[in-house]
Scaffold this active site. Structure first.
Site, PDB file in Angstrom:
ATOM      1  N   SER A 180       0.797  -1.220   0.000  1.00  0.00           N
ATOM      2  CA  SER A 180       0.000   0.000   0.000  1.00  0.00           C
ATOM      3  C   SER A 180       0.832   1.274   0.000  1.00  0.00           C
ATOM      4  O   SER A 180       0.347   2.310  -0.425  1.00  0.00           O
ATOM      5  CB  SER A 180      -0.979  -0.010   1.165  1.00  0.00           C
ATOM      6  OG  SER A 180      -0.376  -0.472   2.339  1.00  0.00           O
ATOM      7  N   HIS A 216      -5.432  -3.356  -2.959  1.00  0.00           N
ATOM      8  CA  HIS A 216      -5.067  -2.398  -4.009  1.00  0.00           C
ATOM      9  C   HIS A 216      -4.962  -3.060  -5.386  1.00  0.00           C
ATOM     10  O   HIS A 216      -4.625  -2.393  -6.356  1.00  0.00           O
ATOM     11  CB  HIS A 216      -3.740  -1.705  -3.686  1.00  0.00           C
ATOM     12  CG  HIS A 216      -3.787  -0.899  -2.438  1.00  0.00           C
ATOM     13  ND1 HIS A 216      -4.290   0.379  -2.393  1.00  0.00           N
ATOM     14  CD2 HIS A 216      -3.437  -1.209  -1.169  1.00  0.00           C
ATOM     15  CE1 HIS A 216      -4.229   0.838  -1.152  1.00  0.00           C
ATOM     16  NE2 HIS A 216      -3.709  -0.113  -0.392  1.00  0.00           N
ATOM     17  N   LYS A 247     -11.674   0.631  -1.962  1.00  0.00           N
ATOM     18  CA  LYS A 247     -10.660   1.340  -2.736  1.00  0.00           C
ATOM     19  C   LYS A 247     -11.155   1.516  -4.177  1.00  0.00           C
ATOM     20  O   LYS A 247     -11.999   2.364  -4.407  1.00  0.00           O
ATOM     21  CB  LYS A 247      -9.331   0.630  -2.587  1.00  0.00           C
ATOM     22  CG  LYS A 247      -8.841   0.939  -1.165  1.00  0.00           C
ATOM     23  CD  LYS A 247      -7.681   0.217  -0.637  1.00  0.00           C
ATOM     24  CE  LYS A 247      -7.412   0.769   0.765  1.00  0.00           C
ATOM     25  NZ  LYS A 247      -6.750  -0.171   1.632  1.00  0.00           N
TER      26      LYS A 247
HETATM   27  C1  LIG Z   1      -6.791  -0.386   3.050  1.00  0.00           C
HETATM   28  C2  LIG Z   1      -6.237  -1.716   3.305  1.00  0.00           C
HETATM   29  C3  LIG Z   1      -6.871  -2.603   4.182  1.00  0.00           C
HETATM   30  C4  LIG Z   1      -8.030  -2.182   5.022  1.00  0.00           C
HETATM   31  O1  LIG Z   1      -9.195  -2.060   4.268  1.00  0.00           O
HETATM   32  P1  LIG Z   1     -10.371  -1.132   4.809  1.00  0.00           P
HETATM   33  O2  LIG Z   1     -11.557  -1.564   4.014  1.00  0.00           O
HETATM   34  O3  LIG Z   1      -9.975   0.272   4.560  1.00  0.00           O
HETATM   35  O4  LIG Z   1     -10.523  -1.432   6.267  1.00  0.00           O
HETATM   36  C5  LIG Z   1      -6.360  -3.875   4.292  1.00  0.00           C
HETATM   37  N1  LIG Z   1      -5.264  -4.267   3.590  1.00  0.00           N
HETATM   38  C6  LIG Z   1      -4.617  -3.415   2.759  1.00  0.00           C
HETATM   39  C7  LIG Z   1      -3.419  -3.891   2.012  1.00  0.00           C
HETATM   40  C8  LIG Z   1      -5.077  -2.113   2.607  1.00  0.00           C
HETATM   41  O5  LIG Z   1      -4.419  -1.271   1.814  1.00  0.00           O
END
Ligand SMILES: *Cc1c(COP(=O)(O)O)cnc(C)c1O
Length: 389
Positions: A180, A216, A247
């Site tokens: 991320s 992602h 996302k």
């Molecule tokens: C954003 C993210 C999460 C968490 O997801 P949310 O729906 O925002 O709680 C988990 N793993 C990764 C790699 C992320 O980037």
């Protein structure tokens, strides 16, 4: 009690403040009464404010009301939750799927359900915080392997196998598909091959799991189907894919896509699933519409990658290097904390929103640029210009 600690954070430049929008999420946002070009969102396809998604959510509110009122197992779910799960399973090419309330709650709920005492987790050192927390909750022995380092991963497994007390534990390899903060892609083909090799050895046969956090990758890689599709890897029964709707899908919540047995096991054991009220039906409706849009509109993902190429070229011309990024997440390293904060402020003064990411979210401070399908060419030019002057 906390006053001194807060002061200490401020002195170290580690004090964070919330900045809320006065506009929808999108390539342009309004903060503190100013319109800014936004390079900080994970809304990679610009779906967060898409009219069809909004309409789907509104229709669902009219049909099912707002609050869901109970956990899924106690009747909180609506027909839309199941429809979304069927859609996700079809999209991902798996037997089944299950919704979770967020990516954070998916990782902290699922990992303790599939790994426990006596098991060994192998986790990439740059995995997301929710994975780290899920590993802690699991009580499995967790070994961190060096970032994307297959040699190190294999060596750790060999070492464990040579220890006599690793008699019958499971091995669970866990990795983000796209990291991320760095925006780089996990070497999934190599990891998959490590798993295949172990699956053909008597000691480790049927005791290997590969858990992929595709937060992602979903909507970004593999025509939106995610990292496995990107690498042409079949979702084997020992592969568990987690993804988020928060996302690129522009919605909220998360899902697991896996074999039916895995999904039923999680339905029965995953504490964040069992002990939490299910997402409202309108959220499921929004996620469902997002998946449909991604399938029907390949131009969205094409535009995302075109914008990404334009930005990377622009950065390169100005002497910035995109590091190991292979995705629309591009880390800019500008030296120490102070330089990074100064650059972020400089960008802000030039109408660009790109906050600094600092410890503990990352080891070394950086500006995490995310480019989306919704940015115009002018938006991208403005960022490149502002970095220069
Ligand atoms: C954003 C993210 C999460 C968490 O997801 P949310 O729906 O925002 O709680 C988990 N793993 C990764 C790699 C992320 O980037």
């Amino acid at each position: 009690m906390f006053f001194e600690r807060l002061k200490e954070l401020q002195q170290k430049n580690l004090y964070r403040q919330i900045k809320d929008r006065a506009s929808p999420q999108g390539p342009r946002i309004v903060i503190d009464g100013r319109e800014l070009i936004n390079f900080a969102s994970n809304d990679y396809l610009g779906l967060a404010n898409h009219p069809d998604i909004i309409a789907s959510a509104i229709d669902a509110v009219k049909e099912f009301g707002f609050g869901s009122g109970a956990s899924r197992l106690l009747g909180g779910g609506a027909a839309l939750h199941k429809r979304l799960e069927d859609k996700v399973a079809q999209f991902k090419g798996t037997e089944a799927s299950l919704m979770f309330n967020s990516g954070y709650s998916a990782n902290t709920g699922i990992i303790p359900s599939i790994a426990g005492e006596g098991d060994i987790i192998l986790s990439d050192e740059l995995n997301h915080a929710s994975i780290i927390d899920g590993c802690r909750l699991s009580r499995a022995r967790t070994l961190m392997y060096k970032h994307r380092d297959i040699t190190h991963l294999s060596a750790l497994i060999r070492k464990e196998l040579s220890l006599s007390d690793s008699a019958d534990g499971r091995f669970i390899i866990i990795t983000d598909s796209v990291f991320s903060m760095e925006g780089d892609i996990a070497p999934l083909s190599e990891i998959y091959n490590v798993c295949l090799a172990l699956n053909s050895e008597p000691r480790t046969q049927d005791s290997i799991l590969l858990y992929i956090d595709d937060a992602h990758g979903t909507g970004v890689l593999g025509n939106g189907r995610g990292a496995l599709a990107h690498f042409n890897i079949r979702p084997e029964p020992w592969v568990i894919q987690m993804g988020t709707c928060s996302k690129a899908l522009g919605s909220f919540g998360a899902f697991i896509a896996a074999d039916r047995d895995v999904v039923e096991w999680l339905t029965n054991t995953s504490r964040s699933f069992i002990f939490s009220t299910v997402l409202p039906a309108c959220i499921a409706a929004a996620s469902l519409k997002a998946v449909e849009l991604i399938e029907e509109t390949p131009q969205l993902i094409e535009r995302l990658w075109r914008n990404r190429a334009k930005l990377v070229n622009g950065l390169r011309e100005r002497g910035y290097d995109a590091g190991t990024s292979g995705t629309p997440v591009i880390p800019l390293r500008l030296g120490g904390l102070e330089d990074t904060l100064n650059m972020s402020q400089h960008l802000y003064n030039h109408g660009i929103y790109a906050p600094a990411i600092r410890p503990p979210a990352v080891k070394e401070p950086l500006i995490r640029i995310t480019v989306t399908a919704a940015h115009s060419e002018e938006d991208i030019d403005a960022l490149v210009q502002a970095l220069h002057c």
